[in-house]
Write an enzyme that holds these catalytic residues in place. Structure first.
Site, PDB file in Angstrom:
ATOM      1  N   PRO A  77      15.692  -3.074  57.578  1.00 31.75           N
ATOM      2  CA  PRO A  77      15.123  -2.001  57.402  1.00 31.75           C
ATOM      3  C   PRO A  77      14.525  -1.437  58.418  1.00 31.75           C
ATOM      4  CG  PRO A  77      15.214  -3.517  55.473  1.00 31.75           C
ATOM      5  CD  PRO A  77      15.201  -4.658  57.136  1.00 31.75           C
ATOM      6  N   CYS A  78      14.906   0.292  59.148  1.00 32.71           N
ATOM      7  CA  CYS A  78      14.236   0.558  60.474  1.00 32.71           C
ATOM      8  C   CYS A  78      12.786   1.246  59.937  1.00 32.71           C
ATOM      9  CB  CYS A  78      15.238   1.515  60.577  1.00 32.71           C
ATOM     10  SG  CYS A  78      15.679   2.842  59.642  1.00 32.71           S
ATOM     11  N   GLN A  79      12.408   1.617  58.746  1.00 34.38           N
ATOM     12  CA  GLN A  79      11.347   2.134  58.372  1.00 34.38           C
ATOM     13  C   GLN A  79       9.939   1.874  58.581  1.00 34.38           C
ATOM     14  OE1 GLN A  79      13.396   0.430  55.882  1.00 34.38           O
ATOM     15  NE2 GLN A  79      14.064   2.343  54.304  1.00 34.38           N
ATOM     16  N   PHE A  81      10.097   1.103  61.710  1.00 34.25           N
ATOM     17  CA  PHE A  81       9.907   1.814  63.611  1.00 34.25           C
ATOM     18  C   PHE A  81      10.130   3.242  63.673  1.00 34.25           C
ATOM     19  CE2 PHE A  81      11.818  -2.660  62.679  1.00 34.25           C
ATOM     20  CZ  PHE A  81      10.602  -3.862  62.354  1.00 34.25           C
ATOM     21  N   SER A  82      11.022   3.345  62.240  1.00 39.75           N
ATOM     22  CA  SER A  82      11.090   4.816  62.384  1.00 39.75           C
ATOM     23  C   SER A  82       9.991   5.498  62.318  1.00 39.75           C
ATOM     24  CB  SER A  82      11.397   5.666  61.157  1.00 39.75           C
ATOM     25  OG  SER A  82      12.464   6.261  61.487  1.00 39.75           O
TER      26      SER A  82
END
Length: 163
Positions: A77-79, A81-82
């Protein structure tokens, strides 16, 4: 025998589509999003689909008749780091690299592909990215990192991704 894929954080199966076109066979998916799960079920009717990465173990897959994979893929999941998110990094409950790494250590596949947003490199002064690389190196993997923007493959936007 075809090389095999364990596709974690599968989304709608992008890793598997590409790797299957290169001669691999998907042996299992892990995806929690209901819509994505429906897409995976439609296109890979006979492939085992797990809903929680925390349930994946070598023992469980073996009990389900699934062999050890040649390659483990995943876009954790990128949340965390995004730039579109709160950038909580390792403090975010969706920071699931430790789960993916646990699975990598358990299976010791030949290859690993990890994908994420460019923010993974910079978050927490680069410590998260360095930890990810160090984790893989401690398990004997050689790291090669690429930053590929979507525009680099013809999309009308940048959307940089780290591989």
């Amino acid at each position: 025998m075809k090389p095999t894929i364990l596709d974690l954080f599968s989304g709608i199966g992008g890793f598997s589509i590409g790797l299957e076109r290169a001669g691999f066979k998907t042996i299992a998916f892990c995806e929690k999003d209901p819509y994505c799960r429906e897409v995976l079920k439609k296109h890979w009717k006979s492939v085992k689909l797990y809903g929680d990465v925390k349930e994946i173990t070598k023992t469980k897959l073996k009990a389900d008749g699934i062999e050890s994979p040649t390659i483990i893929t995943g876009g954790v999941p990128c949340q965390p780091f995004s730039v579109a998110g709160l950038q909580k990094g390792t403090s975010d409950s969706r920071y699931l690299w430790p789960e993916m790494f646990r699975i990598i250590k358990d299976f010791k596949s030949e290859w690993v592909i990890v994908e994420n947003v460019r923010g993974l490199i910079n978050i927490q002064d680069g410590v998260v990215f360095e930890r990810l690389c160090a984790d893989l190196e401690t398990e004997g993997y050689q790291i090669q990192t690429f930053n590929i923007p979507a525009a680099g493959v013809g999309a009308p936007h940048r959307r940089e991704r780290v591989w």
